[in-house]
Design a protein around this motif. Structure first.
Motif, PDB file in Angstrom:
ATOM      1  N   LYS A  86      40.548 -19.617  32.779  1.00 42.42           N
ATOM      2  CA  LYS A  86      40.461 -20.664  33.794  1.00 42.42           C
ATOM      3  C   LYS A  86      39.838 -20.133  35.073  1.00 42.42           C
ATOM      4  CE  LYS A  86      44.540 -23.142  32.078  1.00 42.42           C
ATOM      5  NZ  LYS A  86      45.931 -23.594  32.389  1.00 42.42           N
ATOM      6  N   ALA A  87      40.185 -18.898  35.429  1.00 41.12           N
ATOM      7  CA  ALA A  87      39.607 -18.292  36.620  1.00 41.12           C
ATOM      8  C   ALA A  87      38.103 -18.108  36.457  1.00 41.12           C
ATOM      9  CB  ALA A  87      40.283 -16.948  36.903  1.00 41.12           C
ATOM     10  N   LEU A  88      37.687 -17.661  35.269  1.00 40.23           N
ATOM     11  CA  LEU A  88      36.262 -17.459  35.020  1.00 40.23           C
ATOM     12  C   LEU A  88      35.490 -18.772  35.071  1.00 40.23           C
ATOM     13  CD1 LEU A  88      36.510 -14.859  32.148  1.00 40.23           C
ATOM     14  CD2 LEU A  88      35.428 -14.475  34.364  1.00 40.23           C
ATOM     15  N   ALA A  89      36.153 -19.863  34.750  1.00 40.91           N
ATOM     16  CA  ALA A  89      35.496 -21.166  34.717  1.00 40.91           C
ATOM     17  C   ALA A  89      35.512 -21.872  36.074  1.00 40.91           C
ATOM     18  CB  ALA A  89      36.170 -22.053  33.676  1.00 40.91           C
ATOM     19  N   ALA A  90      36.101 -21.248  37.091  1.00 42.71           N
ATOM     20  CA  ALA A  90      36.276 -21.915  38.381  1.00 42.71           C
ATOM     21  C   ALA A  90      35.011 -21.924  39.234  1.00 42.71           C
ATOM     22  CB  ALA A  90      37.409 -21.246  39.162  1.00 42.71           C
ATOM     23  N   GLY A  91      34.013 -21.132  38.854  1.00 40.92           N
ATOM     24  CA  GLY A  91      32.762 -21.122  39.616  1.00 40.92           C
ATOM     25  C   GLY A  91      32.695 -20.084  40.702  1.00 40.92           C
ATOM     26  N   ALA A 112      34.119  -7.456  26.934  1.00 48.06           N
ATOM     27  CA  ALA A 112      33.315  -6.569  27.769  1.00 48.06           C
ATOM     28  C   ALA A 112      31.948  -7.124  28.117  1.00 48.06           C
ATOM     29  CB  ALA A 112      33.161  -5.209  27.089  1.00 48.06           C
ATOM     30  N   GLU A 113      31.311  -7.829  27.220  1.00 49.82           N
ATOM     31  CA  GLU A 113      29.946  -8.289  27.460  1.00 49.82           C
ATOM     32  C   GLU A 113      29.826  -9.805  27.522  1.00 49.82           C
ATOM     33  OE1 GLU A 113      27.773  -6.100  28.225  1.00 49.82           O
ATOM     34  OE2 GLU A 113      29.016  -4.381  27.682  1.00 49.82           O
ATOM     35  N   SER A 114      30.917 -10.490  27.709  1.00 46.77           N
ATOM     36  CA  SER A 114      30.893 -11.938  27.544  1.00 46.77           C
ATOM     37  C   SER A 114      30.602 -12.729  28.810  1.00 46.77           C
ATOM     38  CB  SER A 114      32.246 -12.416  26.974  1.00 46.77           C
ATOM     39  OG  SER A 114      32.506 -11.790  25.737  1.00 46.77           O
ATOM     40  N   TYR A 115      30.789 -12.109  30.003  1.00 46.69           N
ATOM     41  CA  TYR A 115      30.720 -12.907  31.217  1.00 46.69           C
ATOM     42  C   TYR A 115      29.784 -12.277  32.256  1.00 46.69           C
ATOM     43  CZ  TYR A 115      34.924 -14.610  28.938  1.00 46.69           C
ATOM     44  OH  TYR A 115      35.811 -15.086  28.025  1.00 46.69           O
ATOM     45  N   PRO A 116      28.497 -12.194  31.955  1.00 52.69           N
ATOM     46  CA  PRO A 116      27.582 -11.525  32.886  1.00 52.69           C
ATOM     47  C   PRO A 116      27.386 -12.258  34.201  1.00 52.69           C
ATOM     48  CG  PRO A 116      26.371 -12.626  31.131  1.00 52.69           C
ATOM     49  CD  PRO A 116      27.813 -12.689  30.755  1.00 52.69           C
ATOM     50  N   ALA A 117      27.677 -13.560  34.250  1.00 53.11           N
ATOM     51  CA  ALA A 117      27.422 -14.326  35.463  1.00 53.11           C
ATOM     52  C   ALA A 117      28.512 -14.155  36.516  1.00 53.11           C
ATOM     53  CB  ALA A 117      27.276 -15.813  35.122  1.00 53.11           C
ATOM     54  N   CYS A 118      29.649 -13.649  36.121  1.00 49.70           N
ATOM     55  CA  CYS A 118      30.774 -13.528  37.049  1.00 49.70           C
ATOM     56  C   CYS A 118      31.263 -12.090  37.060  1.00 49.70           C
ATOM     57  CB  CYS A 118      31.902 -14.455  36.609  1.00 49.70           C
ATOM     58  SG  CYS A 118      33.373 -14.408  37.665  1.00 49.70           S
TER      59      CYS A 118
END
Length: 286
Positions: free
Chosen positions: A24-29, A61-67
């Protein structure tokens, strides 16, 4: 997961003992999230939280490069802090940054940075963020920022600092600390973030404080709830008027080979050009 850091507008804290909230935190923008192993985790849960966070990092480890993903460790002078260091030194996966609470001097941070460097021989360097939230920390802000370098930065821990000096968290009693950090924490051009606004239902209060902090030179503000992220991002993003001004300054400078020139009756020189470039850079336009 580690990589080149950028200036954060927003940093969203999430408790390390609540893995159900990580997604949810990762999806908060937010530009970054910081998984908190310190204040947000009670003593009896720290071991489980530490193991759970490391397991989650290894799986993603490699899933969230934008955040950017960071870890707020326990204090380096505590047993749990030492356990954090050992545990993260033994995993092959690193976050984008480590955040160190109650940073009061150069020495402890430098020792930690050296340990990270030794353990990073086969990894990209991990950025270091220091929370300045003590009187000694404010006095040593320049040295602390120097240890963090240009890839990391400083977060103003206003809640603990107000407790240390015996005041409320109102604007006036914390103005000196913020103003000091706006100068001292820029020694290596690292990032500078403000303390979270604690009343998550007061959107106008949050916006007003963001505007004031931005005017002092802060890059962004930490958040404690996903609902705060959009307002923080909006305020700390260059406005259309700022972008238009910056474009015109750069165009005027290029036409005169960056010599001093007048634009709208105002003198443009090198510091003004650099400010315009910084505005466009924050917007990802250069």
């Amino acid at each position: 997961m580690s990589g080149q850091m950028k200036t954060f507008r927003s940093l969203l804290f999430v408790p390390g003992s609540r893995p159900d909230r990580f997604e949810k935190a990762l999806a908060a923008g937010a530009d970054s999230i910081c998984i908190d192993l310190e204040d947000a985790v009670p003593p009896q849960d720290k071991a489980a939280a530490r193991a759970g966070v490391i397991g989650w990092l290894e799986a993603n480890a490699e899933s969230y490069p934008a955040c950017a993903i960071g870890i707020r460790m326990n204090g380096l002078d505590t047993l749990d802090g030492l356990k954090d260091i050992i545990a993260f030194s033994e995993t092959s996966t690193r976050p984008n940054f480590f955040m160190v609470p109650k940073a009061s001097s150069h020495s402890a941070l430098a020792n930690f940075a050296q340990l990270l460097a030794i353990r990073s021989l086969n990894h990209k360097p991990v950025a270091l963020w220091a929370v300045v939230e003590t009187v000694d920390g404010l006095k040593n802000a320049s040295d602390i920022a120097g240890t963090c370098g240009s890839r990391g930065g400083v977060l103003f821990g206003g809640a603990d600092y107000s407790l240390a000096i015996g005041t409320s968290m109102d604007w006036e009693p914390l103005f000196h600390a913020r103003s000091t950090l706006a100068t001292e924490a820029r020694v290596t051009n690292g990032g500078l973030m403000d303390v979270p606004y604690l009343n998550v239902k007061d959107e106008e209060g949050l916006r007003a404080e963001c505007v004031r902090v931005k005017a002092l030179g802060f890059d962004g503000k930490a958040c404690i709830h996903p609902s705060q992220v959009a307002i923080v991002n909006e305020v700390f993003s260059p406005s259309e008027a700022e972008l238009d001004w910056a474009k015109r300054v750069i165009e005027a400078g290029m036409s005169q080979d960056n010599r001093a020139v007048l634009l709208d009756g105002k003198l443009l020189d090198i510091p003004v050009y650099l400010r315009a470039e910084r505005i466009l850079s924050k917007a990802g336009m250069i």
